[in-house]
Design a protein around this motif. Structure first.
Motif, mmCIF file in Angstrom:
data_model
loop_
_atom_site.group_PDB
_atom_site.id
_atom_site.type_symbol
_atom_site.label_atom_id
_atom_site.label_comp_id
_atom_site.label_asym_id
_atom_site.label_seq_id
_atom_site.Cartn_x
_atom_site.Cartn_y
_atom_site.Cartn_z
ATOM 1 N N VAL A 1 0.813 -1.036 -0.711
ATOM 2 C CA VAL A 1 0.113 0.093 0.260
ATOM 3 C C VAL A 1 0.981 1.240 -0.152
ATOM 4 N N GLY A 2 1.276 2.029 -1.449
ATOM 5 C CA GLY A 2 1.940 2.811 -1.400
ATOM 6 C C GLY A 2 3.365 1.978 -1.236
ATOM 7 N N ASP A 3 4.048 2.002 0.244
ATOM 8 C CA ASP A 3 5.661 1.605 0.233
ATOM 9 C C ASP A 3 5.697 0.633 1.562
ATOM 10 N N SER A 4 4.873 0.968 1.494
ATOM 11 C CA SER A 4 4.494 -0.029 3.061
ATOM 12 C C SER A 4 4.073 -1.536 2.695
ATOM 13 N N GLU A 5 5.399 -2.694 3.155
ATOM 14 C CA GLU A 5 4.472 -3.876 3.367
ATOM 15 C C GLU A 5 3.413 -4.201 4.000
ATOM 16 N N TYR A 6 2.561 -5.054 3.487
ATOM 17 C CA TYR A 6 1.114 -6.062 4.690
ATOM 18 C C TYR A 6 1.771 -7.050 4.165
ATOM 19 N N VAL A 7 1.772 -7.696 5.259
ATOM 20 C CA VAL A 7 2.132 -9.297 5.063
ATOM 21 C C VAL A 7 1.656 -10.299 6.175
ATOM 22 N N PHE A 8 1.323 -11.839 6.362
ATOM 23 C CA PHE A 8 1.031 -12.198 7.437
ATOM 24 C C PHE A 8 2.035 -13.082 8.348
ATOM 25 N N GLU A 9 2.323 -13.397 8.810
ATOM 26 C CA GLU A 9 2.989 -14.173 9.252
ATOM 27 C C GLU A 9 2.813 -15.414 10.781
ATOM 28 N N ASN A 10 3.561 -16.240 11.661
ATOM 29 C CA ASN A 10 3.162 -16.129 13.079
ATOM 30 C C ASN A 10 3.311 -14.842 14.052
ATOM 31 N N SER A 11 3.242 -14.672 13.829
ATOM 32 C CA SER A 11 3.469 -13.458 14.982
ATOM 33 C C SER A 11 2.442 -12.384 14.561
ATOM 34 N N THR B 1 -9.469 -3.999 10.761
ATOM 35 C CA THR B 1 -10.345 -5.246 10.324
ATOM 36 C C THR B 1 -9.311 -5.952 10.164
ATOM 37 N N LEU B 2 -7.968 -6.176 9.086
ATOM 38 C CA LEU B 2 -7.319 -6.853 8.940
ATOM 39 C C LEU B 2 -7.008 -7.302 9.620
ATOM 40 N N CYS B 3 -6.191 -7.086 10.495
ATOM 41 C CA CYS B 3 -5.241 -7.474 12.223
ATOM 42 C C CYS B 3 -6.569 -8.178 12.918
ATOM 43 N N THR B 4 -7.889 -8.223 12.864
ATOM 44 C CA THR B 4 -9.437 -9.062 13.964
ATOM 45 C C THR B 4 -9.253 -9.846 12.994
ATOM 46 N N TRP B 5 -8.834 -10.620 11.391
ATOM 47 C CA TRP B 5 -9.183 -12.010 10.840
ATOM 48 C C TRP B 5 -7.626 -12.338 10.990
ATOM 49 N N PHE B 6 -6.883 -11.950 11.009
ATOM 50 C CA PHE B 6 -5.090 -12.553 10.855
ATOM 51 C C PHE B 6 -4.395 -12.882 12.084
ATOM 52 N N ARG B 7 -4.637 -13.073 13.355
ATOM 53 C CA ARG B 7 -4.194 -12.388 14.504
ATOM 54 C C ARG B 7 -3.164 -13.634 14.494
ATOM 55 N N LYS C 1 -4.382 -20.703 6.328
ATOM 56 C CA LYS C 1 -4.599 -19.244 6.775
ATOM 57 C C LYS C 1 -2.843 -19.159 7.087
ATOM 58 N N ASN C 2 -2.534 -18.474 5.438
ATOM 59 C CA ASN C 2 -0.972 -18.216 5.047
ATOM 60 C C ASN C 2 -1.055 -17.043 4.416
ATOM 61 N N CYS C 3 0.377 -16.286 3.858
ATOM 62 C CA CYS C 3 0.290 -15.236 2.872
ATOM 63 C C CYS C 3 -0.622 -15.237 2.285
ATOM 64 N N ASN C 4 -1.013 -15.983 1.873
ATOM 65 C CA ASN C 4 -1.798 -15.924 0.232
ATOM 66 C C ASN C 4 -3.413 -15.568 0.172
ATOM 67 N N SER C 5 -3.540 -16.555 1.894
ATOM 68 C CA SER C 5 -4.740 -15.800 2.575
ATOM 69 C C SER C 5 -5.217 -15.079 2.807
ATOM 70 N N PHE C 6 -4.332 -14.015 3.752
ATOM 71 C CA PHE C 6 -4.125 -12.551 3.769
ATOM 72 C C PHE C 6 -3.771 -11.741 2.663
ATOM 73 N N ALA D 1 -5.894 -22.139 13.966
ATOM 74 C CA ALA D 1 -6.017 -21.725 12.282
ATOM 75 C C ALA D 1 -7.532 -22.755 11.886
ATOM 76 N N ASP D 2 -8.475 -23.258 12.878
ATOM 77 C CA ASP D 2 -9.668 -23.923 12.673
ATOM 78 C C ASP D 2 -10.936 -23.140 12.585
ATOM 79 N N GLY D 3 -11.505 -23.177 11.427
ATOM 80 C CA GLY D 3 -13.210 -22.251 11.663
ATOM 81 C C GLY D 3 -12.528 -20.757 10.408
ATOM 82 N N PHE D 4 -11.170 -20.878 10.365
ATOM 83 C CA PHE D 4 -11.378 -19.808 8.652
ATOM 84 C C PHE D 4 -11.898 -20.804 7.656
ATOM 85 N N ASP D 5 -12.433 -19.507 7.015
ATOM 86 C CA ASP D 5 -13.039 -19.612 5.935
ATOM 87 C C ASP D 5 -12.607 -18.460 5.084
ATOM 88 N N LEU D 6 -11.544 -19.239 4.335
ATOM 89 C CA LEU D 6 -11.176 -17.987 3.386
ATOM 90 C C LEU D 6 -12.204 -17.397 2.108
#
Length: 246
Positions: free
Chosen positions: A83-93, A132-138, A147-152, A200-205
């Protein structure tokens, strides 16, 4: 302990599940501190100000890097959203924010070339997007297959511009998930190192993207300017009305 200061006053409300990449910290902004003090004084006087959305226009890009050993008809990918120059990525943290596509550097050093898909400009409420995204990807809910980086990335693009990522970027996960469910193939290939994450149980992409796409305009009034096209120097092919670098 010293804490990294936010980019500006509005980012002080960012959920704890958002992690910064290296080089994102900075010193407190005098202007932001003065604005906070003024707001507190107004509140004491009974003149409470309503928080205003932090709307900005940013270029939206998907960064894609092939990873792992390709199988016939299957290739795994690591993706993130710029988003502009900021990268958003999902990992275990949890959701991590960095400057530029930092999460792809390790794969680039292994000789993997990254490409980008440019989706044009979008007017974004940054705070609504991050919250919003942090609510889905805790934190702690990452799963290699489910539920990985591509899901995010899929959910992030849906929220930002109302579009999904190319299914081929998730093809390997879809195959592996089915194979592992019935044959234990993934556990065998990873010497038993992969274990489904119960968080990740219950997560439905599909359900997640449907809800995010339905609510994106109502939540923060975003609009998308322009369409997707490749900015990678290589050949481009049309797929489902969209253009992708190959």
């Amino acid at each position: 302990a010293r804490q990294a200061a936010p980019r500006d006053a509005a980012l002080a409300r960012r959920p704890r599940s958002v992690r910064r990449g290296r080089g994102a910290a900075g010193a407190p902004c005098a202007g932001a501190m003065a604005a906070t003090l003024l707001t507190n004084l107004l509140n004491l006087g009974g003149k409470k100000q309503e928080a205003q959305p932090r709307m900005v226009e940013r270029q939206i890009q998907l960064v894609v890097t092939p990873i792992g050993t390709p199988l016939p008809g299957l290739q795994c990918f690591h993706t993130s959203v710029l988003v502009g120059d900021s990268e958003y990525v999902f990992e275990n943290s949890g959701v991590r924010i960095g400057q530029g596509p930092q999460s792809h550097s390790r794969h680039n050093r292994q000789g993997r070339l990254s490409s980008r898909v440019d989706y044009g400009l979008a007017v974004v409420d940054i705070d609504a997007f991050e919250t919003t995204l942090c609510t889905w990807f805790r934190p702690g809910s990452y799963d290699l297959l489910r539920k990985n980086c591509n899901s995010f990335s899929d959910c992030a693009l849906t929220f930002l511009i109302g579009q999904r990522i190319d299914p081929r970027y998730r093809g390997a996960e879809a195959f592996a998930s089915v194979a592992d469910r019935y044959l234990g193939l993934v556990q065998g290939l990873t010497s038993g190192k992969y274990r489904p994450n119960p968080n990740a149980d219950g997560f439905d992409l599909e359900a997640a993207t449907e809800r995010l796409g339905f609510g994106r305009s109502a939540v923060h009034g975003m609009h998308h300017v322009g369409g997707p096209h490749s900015i990678h120097g290589g050949p481009v092919v049309a797929h489902g009305g969209m253009l992708y670098a190959i």
